[in-house]
Write a protein that holds these residues in place. Structure first.
Motif, PDB file in Angstrom:
ATOM      1  N   PHE A 194       0.829  -1.204   0.000  1.00  0.00           N
ATOM      2  CA  PHE A 194       0.000   0.000   0.000  1.00  0.00           C
ATOM      3  C   PHE A 194       0.864   1.254   0.000  1.00  0.00           C
ATOM      4  CE2 PHE A 194      -2.802  -3.167   2.159  1.00  0.00           C
ATOM      5  CZ  PHE A 194      -3.784  -3.217   1.166  1.00  0.00           C
ATOM      6  N   LEU A 195       0.369   2.303  -0.623  1.00  0.00           N
ATOM      7  CA  LEU A 195       1.103   3.561  -0.690  1.00  0.00           C
ATOM      8  C   LEU A 195       1.208   4.199   0.697  1.00  0.00           C
ATOM      9  CD1 LEU A 195      -0.283   5.248  -3.951  1.00  0.00           C
ATOM     10  CD2 LEU A 195       1.616   3.636  -3.682  1.00  0.00           C
ATOM     11  N   HIS A 196       2.350   4.866   0.930  1.00  0.00           N
ATOM     12  CA  HIS A 196       2.550   5.581   2.190  1.00  0.00           C
ATOM     13  C   HIS A 196       2.848   7.056   1.899  1.00  0.00           C
ATOM     14  CE1 HIS A 196       6.789   5.293   1.202  1.00  0.00           C
ATOM     15  NE2 HIS A 196       6.787   3.982   1.328  1.00  0.00           N
ATOM     16  N   LEU A 197       3.220   7.800   2.920  1.00  0.00           N
ATOM     17  CA  LEU A 197       3.440   9.246   2.765  1.00  0.00           C
ATOM     18  C   LEU A 197       4.540   9.571   1.757  1.00  0.00           C
ATOM     19  CD1 LEU A 197       3.146  10.627   6.408  1.00  0.00           C
ATOM     20  CD2 LEU A 197       1.621  11.103   4.487  1.00  0.00           C
ATOM     21  N   GLY A 198       5.570   8.727   1.691  1.00  0.00           N
ATOM     22  CA  GLY A 198       6.626   8.968   0.714  1.00  0.00           C
ATOM     23  C   GLY A 198       6.110   8.910  -0.707  1.00  0.00           C
ATOM     24  N   HIS A 199       5.241   7.944  -0.971  1.00  0.00           N
ATOM     25  CA  HIS A 199       4.628   7.872  -2.300  1.00  0.00           C
ATOM     26  C   HIS A 199       3.755   9.092  -2.560  1.00  0.00           C
ATOM     27  CE1 HIS A 199       5.176   3.432  -1.408  1.00  0.00           C
ATOM     28  NE2 HIS A 199       5.840   3.581  -2.521  1.00  0.00           N
ATOM     29  N   ALA A 200       3.001   9.503  -1.554  1.00  0.00           N
ATOM     30  CA  ALA A 200       2.137  10.676  -1.715  1.00  0.00           C
ATOM     31  C   ALA A 200       2.960  11.895  -2.075  1.00  0.00           C
ATOM     32  CB  ALA A 200       1.355  10.922  -0.427  1.00  0.00           C
ATOM     33  N   CYS A 201       4.111  12.047  -1.430  1.00  0.00           N
ATOM     34  CA  CYS A 201       4.977  13.186  -1.718  1.00  0.00           C
ATOM     35  C   CYS A 201       5.411  13.192  -3.175  1.00  0.00           C
ATOM     36  CB  CYS A 201       6.196  13.142  -0.791  1.00  0.00           C
ATOM     37  SG  CYS A 201       7.391  14.465  -1.075  1.00  0.00           S
ATOM     38  N   SER A 202       5.910  12.070  -3.656  1.00  0.00           N
ATOM     39  CA  SER A 202       6.393  11.999  -5.035  1.00  0.00           C
ATOM     40  C   SER A 202       5.255  12.194  -6.037  1.00  0.00           C
ATOM     41  CB  SER A 202       7.077  10.658  -5.273  1.00  0.00           C
ATOM     42  OG  SER A 202       7.773  10.653  -6.504  1.00  0.00           O
ATOM     43  N   ALA A 203       4.105  11.550  -5.779  1.00  0.00           N
ATOM     44  CA  ALA A 203       2.965  11.674  -6.690  1.00  0.00           C
ATOM     45  C   ALA A 203       2.475  13.118  -6.749  1.00  0.00           C
ATOM     46  CB  ALA A 203       1.836  10.751  -6.247  1.00  0.00           C
TER      47      ALA A 203
ATOM     48  N   VAL B 249      14.889  15.589 -18.085  1.00  0.00           N
ATOM     49  CA  VAL B 249      15.472  16.403 -17.028  1.00  0.00           C
ATOM     50  C   VAL B 249      15.099  15.737 -15.706  1.00  0.00           C
ATOM     51  CG1 VAL B 249      15.326  18.627 -15.842  1.00  0.00           C
ATOM     52  CG2 VAL B 249      15.446  18.538 -18.337  1.00  0.00           C
ATOM     53  N   TYR B 250      16.005  15.740 -14.746  1.00  0.00           N
ATOM     54  CA  TYR B 250      15.776  15.052 -13.478  1.00  0.00           C
ATOM     55  C   TYR B 250      15.663  16.051 -12.328  1.00  0.00           C
ATOM     56  CZ  TYR B 250      16.870  10.727 -15.896  1.00  0.00           C
ATOM     57  OH  TYR B 250      16.848   9.661 -16.772  1.00  0.00           O
ATOM     58  N   ARG B 251      14.783  15.714 -11.392  1.00  0.00           N
ATOM     59  CA  ARG B 251      14.682  16.464 -10.149  1.00  0.00           C
ATOM     60  C   ARG B 251      14.520  15.447  -9.015  1.00  0.00           C
ATOM     61  NH1 ARG B 251       9.624  20.002  -7.804  1.00  0.00           N
ATOM     62  NH2 ARG B 251      10.473  20.243  -5.705  1.00  0.00           N
ATOM     63  N   HIS B 252      15.547  15.292  -8.207  1.00  0.00           N
ATOM     64  CA  HIS B 252      15.491  14.382  -7.066  1.00  0.00           C
ATOM     65  C   HIS B 252      15.161  15.177  -5.809  1.00  0.00           C
ATOM     66  CE1 HIS B 252      17.744  11.977 -10.034  1.00  0.00           C
ATOM     67  NE2 HIS B 252      17.122  10.964  -9.449  1.00  0.00           N
ATOM     68  N   HIS B 253      14.164  14.706  -5.075  1.00  0.00           N
ATOM     69  CA  HIS B 253      13.640  15.470  -3.947  1.00  0.00           C
ATOM     70  C   HIS B 253      13.929  14.793  -2.620  1.00  0.00           C
ATOM     71  CE1 HIS B 253      10.292  12.612  -3.442  1.00  0.00           C
ATOM     72  NE2 HIS B 253      10.094  12.669  -4.744  1.00  0.00           N
ATOM     73  N   ASP B 254      13.752  15.544  -1.534  1.00  0.00           N
ATOM     74  CA  ASP B 254      13.934  15.017  -0.184  1.00  0.00           C
ATOM     75  C   ASP B 254      13.026  13.813   0.047  1.00  0.00           C
ATOM     76  OD1 ASP B 254      15.794  16.934   0.498  1.00  0.00           O
ATOM     77  OD2 ASP B 254      14.339  18.278   1.409  1.00  0.00           O
ATOM     78  N   LEU B 255      13.482  12.903   0.892  1.00  0.00           N
ATOM     79  CA  LEU B 255      12.676  11.744   1.269  1.00  0.00           C
ATOM     80  C   LEU B 255      11.878  12.053   2.529  1.00  0.00           C
ATOM     81  CD1 LEU B 255      15.337   8.922   0.778  1.00  0.00           C
ATOM     82  CD2 LEU B 255      13.602   9.689  -0.851  1.00  0.00           C
TER      83      LEU B 255
ATOM     84  N   GLY C  15      -9.199   9.513   9.801  1.00  0.00           N
ATOM     85  CA  GLY C  15      -9.751  10.859   9.717  1.00  0.00           C
ATOM     86  C   GLY C  15      -8.876  11.871   9.021  1.00  0.00           C
ATOM     87  N   MET C  16      -7.711  11.453   8.535  1.00  0.00           N
ATOM     88  CA  MET C  16      -6.839  12.374   7.821  1.00  0.00           C
ATOM     89  C   MET C  16      -7.494  12.828   6.520  1.00  0.00           C
ATOM     90  SD  MET C  16      -3.881  13.941   7.741  1.00  0.00           S
ATOM     91  CE  MET C  16      -2.901  13.074   8.975  1.00  0.00           C
ATOM     92  N   THR C  17      -7.276  14.079   6.128  1.00  0.00           N
ATOM     93  CA  THR C  17      -7.790  14.626   4.875  1.00  0.00           C
ATOM     94  C   THR C  17      -6.654  14.770   3.877  1.00  0.00           C
ATOM     95  OG1 THR C  17      -7.362  16.918   5.523  1.00  0.00           O
ATOM     96  CG2 THR C  17      -9.500  15.954   6.178  1.00  0.00           C
ATOM     97  N   PRO C  18      -6.987  14.922   2.589  1.00  0.00           N
ATOM     98  CA  PRO C  18      -5.913  15.178   1.614  1.00  0.00           C
ATOM     99  C   PRO C  18      -5.096  16.415   1.955  1.00  0.00           C
ATOM    100  CG  PRO C  18      -7.926  14.529   0.490  1.00  0.00           C
ATOM    101  CD  PRO C  18      -8.291  14.710   1.926  1.00  0.00           C
ATOM    102  N   GLU C  19      -5.764  17.443   2.459  1.00  0.00           N
ATOM    103  CA  GLU C  19      -5.033  18.652   2.867  1.00  0.00           C
ATOM    104  C   GLU C  19      -4.093  18.349   4.027  1.00  0.00           C
ATOM    105  OE1 GLU C  19      -8.314  18.443   2.430  1.00  0.00           O
ATOM    106  OE2 GLU C  19      -8.435  19.535   0.514  1.00  0.00           O
ATOM    107  N   GLY C  20      -4.549  17.467   4.929  1.00  0.00           N
ATOM    108  CA  GLY C  20      -3.701  17.071   6.051  1.00  0.00           C
ATOM    109  C   GLY C  20      -2.457  16.329   5.582  1.00  0.00           C
ATOM    110  N   VAL C  21      -2.609  15.491   4.563  1.00  0.00           N
ATOM    111  CA  VAL C  21      -1.456  14.787   4.002  1.00  0.00           C
ATOM    112  C   VAL C  21      -0.474  15.795   3.416  1.00  0.00           C
ATOM    113  CG1 VAL C  21      -0.707  13.233   2.168  1.00  0.00           C
ATOM    114  CG2 VAL C  21      -2.667  12.626   3.568  1.00  0.00           C
ATOM    115  N   ARG C  22      -0.987  16.759   2.684  1.00  0.00           N
ATOM    116  CA  ARG C  22      -0.105  17.791   2.120  1.00  0.00           C
ATOM    117  C   ARG C  22       0.643  18.514   3.232  1.00  0.00           C
ATOM    118  NH1 ARG C  22      -0.253  19.728  -3.031  1.00  0.00           N
ATOM    119  NH2 ARG C  22      -1.689  18.720  -4.498  1.00  0.00           N
ATOM    120  N   GLY C  23      -0.029  18.780   4.337  1.00  0.00           N
ATOM    121  CA  GLY C  23       0.625  19.432   5.449  1.00  0.00           C
ATOM    122  C   GLY C  23       1.719  18.572   6.064  1.00  0.00           C
ATOM    123  N   LEU C  24       1.474  17.262   6.190  1.00  0.00           N
ATOM    124  CA  LEU C  24       2.456  16.361   6.780  1.00  0.00           C
ATOM    125  C   LEU C  24       3.742  16.292   5.952  1.00  0.00           C
ATOM    126  CD1 LEU C  24       0.279  13.319   7.943  1.00  0.00           C
ATOM    127  CD2 LEU C  24       1.547  14.910   9.403  1.00  0.00           C
ATOM    128  N   ILE C  25       3.601  16.402   4.637  1.00  0.00           N
ATOM    129  CA  ILE C  25       4.786  16.279   3.780  1.00  0.00           C
ATOM    130  C   ILE C  25       5.308  17.632   3.300  1.00  0.00           C
ATOM    131  CG2 ILE C  25       4.211  13.949   3.042  1.00  0.00           C
ATOM    132  CD1 ILE C  25       2.984  14.995   0.556  1.00  0.00           C
TER     133      ILE C  25
END
Length: 291
Positions: free
Chosen positions: A16-25, A247-253, A278-288
């Motif tokens: 299952f996808l986790h916060l790291g996947h959410a960040c990259s996506a 072109v490549y862009r490597h981001h923080d983990l 109860g987490m929201t999509p906006e909450g995920v954006r805030g976490l990452i």
């Protein structure tokens, strides 16, 4: 008018996808939105022993919940094995592939023997470089062993490939582990004779990502910094196979409380658990850090 930039998110359906996947996506999706580009989803399902349909379905569900939309049809690697075979055939015709027949246990013993004689080199991920002598087997002996049905891995003759390709660079708009950015000199030799396919697995990550990005017209690769060093191998394959260079862009983990990279194997909290709590999509954006 030039064609629009093309971004992609390419998860494997082996968990299952986790916060790291959410960040990259989200980084890819947001970047595509900003420049009126295209966003593609690719399912990297070349490992039939670990990839499962329920995980693939969960990917679509989780990304949709985050508000991410993508073009269809989605490219699933298992539907395009002929593309990877064609690339392997081209590399073989150039004399750049050879089969190695040692088991993982045999390779571990060879490494142990080499290390007893001194320090044996390891790749950027910490794995020991291939220590065997399969490259010296005659063509007749290679064919004889294949006919016996023995398992094998197809390896890239790195020294020969690097001589053929010459000097290689890539454009980095993010940064590497030590802050590297701009025009990066690729050093694929640090990976040794990488595996590009196995008898029972028709491609590897290194090969399939280079082929898929080219066939999908990917112009911008945005991915985690843990893949920064792998770019050297991808650029080598792109150069030899006459593929376009993104072109490549490597981001923080995204890391856990202990500072370790999130991973499916470590049981990192999945997006579905966060959503159920109860987490929201906006909450995920805030976490990452994307708000």
């Amino acid at each position: 008018m030039p064609p629009p930039p093309v971004f992609r998110f390419a998860p494997s359906p082996n968990g299952f996808l986790h916060l790291g996947h959410a960040c990259s996506a989200l980084l890819n999706f947001d970047a595509a939105q900003r420049v009126e580009g295209r966003f593609l989803l690719r399912i990297e399902d070349i490992d039939p022993t670990r990839c499962r349909s329920e995980f693939e379905a969960a990917i679509y569900e989780d990304l949709g919940w985050l508000g991410i939309t993508w073009e269809t049809p989605v490219r699933r690697q298992s539907d395009h094995l002929a593309d990877y075979r064609a690339a392997l055939d081209r590399l073989a015709a150039l004399g750049l592939l050879y089969p190695s027949f040692e088991s993982r246990a045999e390779i571990a013993c060879l490494v142990k023997a080499r290390e007893a004689e001194g320090i044996w080199p390891r790749d950027p991920d910490g794995a020991p470089l291939y220590p065997g002598a399969a490259k010296s087997l005659s063509a007749g002996e290679q064919e004889r062993r294949r006919r016996t049905g023995a398992p094998f891995a197809l390896r890239l003759d790195m020294d020969t490939a690097c001589r053929l390709a010459g000097d290689i660079t890539w454009t980095e708009r993010g940064s590497g582990p030590n802050g590297e950015t701009g025009e990066i000199v690729a050093s694929p030799k640090v990976w040794g004779d990488v595996i590009l396919a196995r008898k029972d697995t028709p491609t590897s990550y290194h090969l399939s990502v280079a082929i898929d990005d080219a066939l999908q017209g990917i112009t911008d690769v945005v991915r985690g910094r843990d893949l920064f060093q792998s770019t050297a191998v991808h650029r080598l394959l792109q150069t030899i196979l006459d593929l376009p260079q993104p072109v490549y862009r490597h981001h923080d983990l995204i890391r856990d409380n202990a500072g370790k990279k999130l991973s499916k194997s470590s049981g990192a909290t999945g997006l579905r658990e966060l959503r159920a709590g109860g987490m929201t999509p906006e909450g995920v954006r805030g976490l990452i850090g994307l708000l």
